[in-house]
Design a protein around this motif. Sequence first.
Motif, short mmCIF file in Angstrom:
data_model
loop_
_atom_site.label_atom_id
_atom_site.label_comp_id
_atom_site.label_asym_id
_atom_site.label_seq_id
_atom_site.Cartn_x
_atom_site.Cartn_y
_atom_site.Cartn_z
N THR A 48 0.79 -1.23 0.00
CA THR A 48 0.00 0.00 0.00
C THR A 48 0.82 1.28 0.00
O THR A 48 0.27 2.35 0.14
CB THR A 48 -0.95 0.02 1.21
OG1 THR A 48 -0.17 -0.16 2.39
CG2 THR A 48 -2.00 -1.06 1.09
N THR A 49 2.13 1.19 -0.18
CA THR A 49 2.94 2.39 -0.30
C THR A 49 2.75 2.95 -1.71
O THR A 49 2.78 2.22 -2.68
CB THR A 49 4.43 2.07 -0.06
OG1 THR A 49 4.56 1.51 1.24
CG2 THR A 49 5.28 3.31 -0.16
N GLU A 50 2.55 4.24 -1.79
CA GLU A 50 2.37 4.91 -3.07
C GLU A 50 3.52 5.89 -3.27
O GLU A 50 3.94 6.56 -2.32
CB GLU A 50 1.03 5.64 -3.09
CG GLU A 50 0.75 6.43 -4.35
CD GLU A 50 0.53 5.54 -5.57
OE1 GLU A 50 0.66 6.05 -6.69
OE2 GLU A 50 0.21 4.35 -5.40
N THR A 51 4.01 5.99 -4.49
CA THR A 51 5.10 6.92 -4.80
C THR A 51 4.60 7.96 -5.79
O THR A 51 3.92 7.62 -6.77
CB THR A 51 6.31 6.17 -5.39
OG1 THR A 51 6.75 5.21 -4.43
CG2 THR A 51 7.46 7.12 -5.68
N VAL A 52 4.94 9.22 -5.53
CA VAL A 52 4.59 10.32 -6.42
C VAL A 52 5.90 10.95 -6.89
O VAL A 52 6.74 11.31 -6.07
CB VAL A 52 3.73 11.38 -5.71
CG1 VAL A 52 3.36 12.50 -6.68
CG2 VAL A 52 2.49 10.76 -5.10
N GLY A 53 6.07 11.05 -8.18
CA GLY A 53 7.27 11.65 -8.75
C GLY A 53 7.73 10.85 -9.96
O GLY A 53 7.38 9.69 -10.11
N ASP A 54 8.52 11.50 -10.80
CA ASP A 54 9.04 10.85 -12.01
C ASP A 54 10.56 10.84 -11.93
O ASP A 54 11.19 11.87 -12.06
CB ASP A 54 8.57 11.61 -13.25
CG ASP A 54 8.89 10.88 -14.53
OD1 ASP A 54 9.67 9.91 -14.48
OD2 ASP A 54 8.38 11.28 -15.59
N ALA A 61 13.51 18.36 -16.91
CA ALA A 61 13.64 18.66 -15.48
C ALA A 61 12.39 19.35 -14.93
O ALA A 61 12.14 19.32 -13.73
CB ALA A 61 14.87 19.53 -15.24
N SER A 62 11.59 19.94 -15.81
CA SER A 62 10.38 20.64 -15.39
C SER A 62 9.18 19.70 -15.24
O SER A 62 8.07 20.15 -14.94
CB SER A 62 10.04 21.74 -16.40
OG SER A 62 9.84 21.15 -17.68
N THR A 63 9.39 18.39 -15.42
CA THR A 63 8.31 17.42 -15.31
C THR A 63 7.67 17.47 -13.93
O THR A 63 8.37 17.49 -12.91
CB THR A 63 8.85 15.99 -15.57
OG1 THR A 63 9.36 15.95 -16.90
CG2 THR A 63 7.78 14.94 -15.39
N CYS A 64 6.34 17.49 -13.89
CA CYS A 64 5.60 17.45 -12.63
C CYS A 64 4.61 16.29 -12.66
O CYS A 64 4.01 16.01 -13.70
CB CYS A 64 4.83 18.75 -12.40
SG CYS A 64 5.89 20.17 -12.09
N VAL A 65 4.46 15.62 -11.52
CA VAL A 65 3.50 14.53 -11.37
C VAL A 65 2.57 14.91 -10.23
O VAL A 65 3.03 15.28 -9.14
CB VAL A 65 4.20 13.19 -11.07
CG1 VAL A 65 3.19 12.10 -10.82
CG2 VAL A 65 5.15 12.81 -12.19
#
Length: 84
Positions: A48-54, A61-65
Amino acid sequence: AGEALLNECTQFAQQFIDNAAGPAIEVCGTGIKVSLFLRSHCVEYSSTTETVGDCDTSQPASTCVTKSPWTAFGHFSSYIIEMC
């Protein structure tokens, strides 16, 4: 924002845990991520661990999640900001 919390387990404020429609989490950049935990103190529980980010450095480098885990995954209670 969040550099001061790097590698520090942080508890979500109770108002975010109690609010099923809680705020979204946005992580920008390709060298940083946020891991979300259902349990406090950043303790993993099953899958159940969730990761946010790329962490894909081939992306700009400007990528946002952005994710809103409360609506899709339940109530998370702690998180840690980490470098990829």
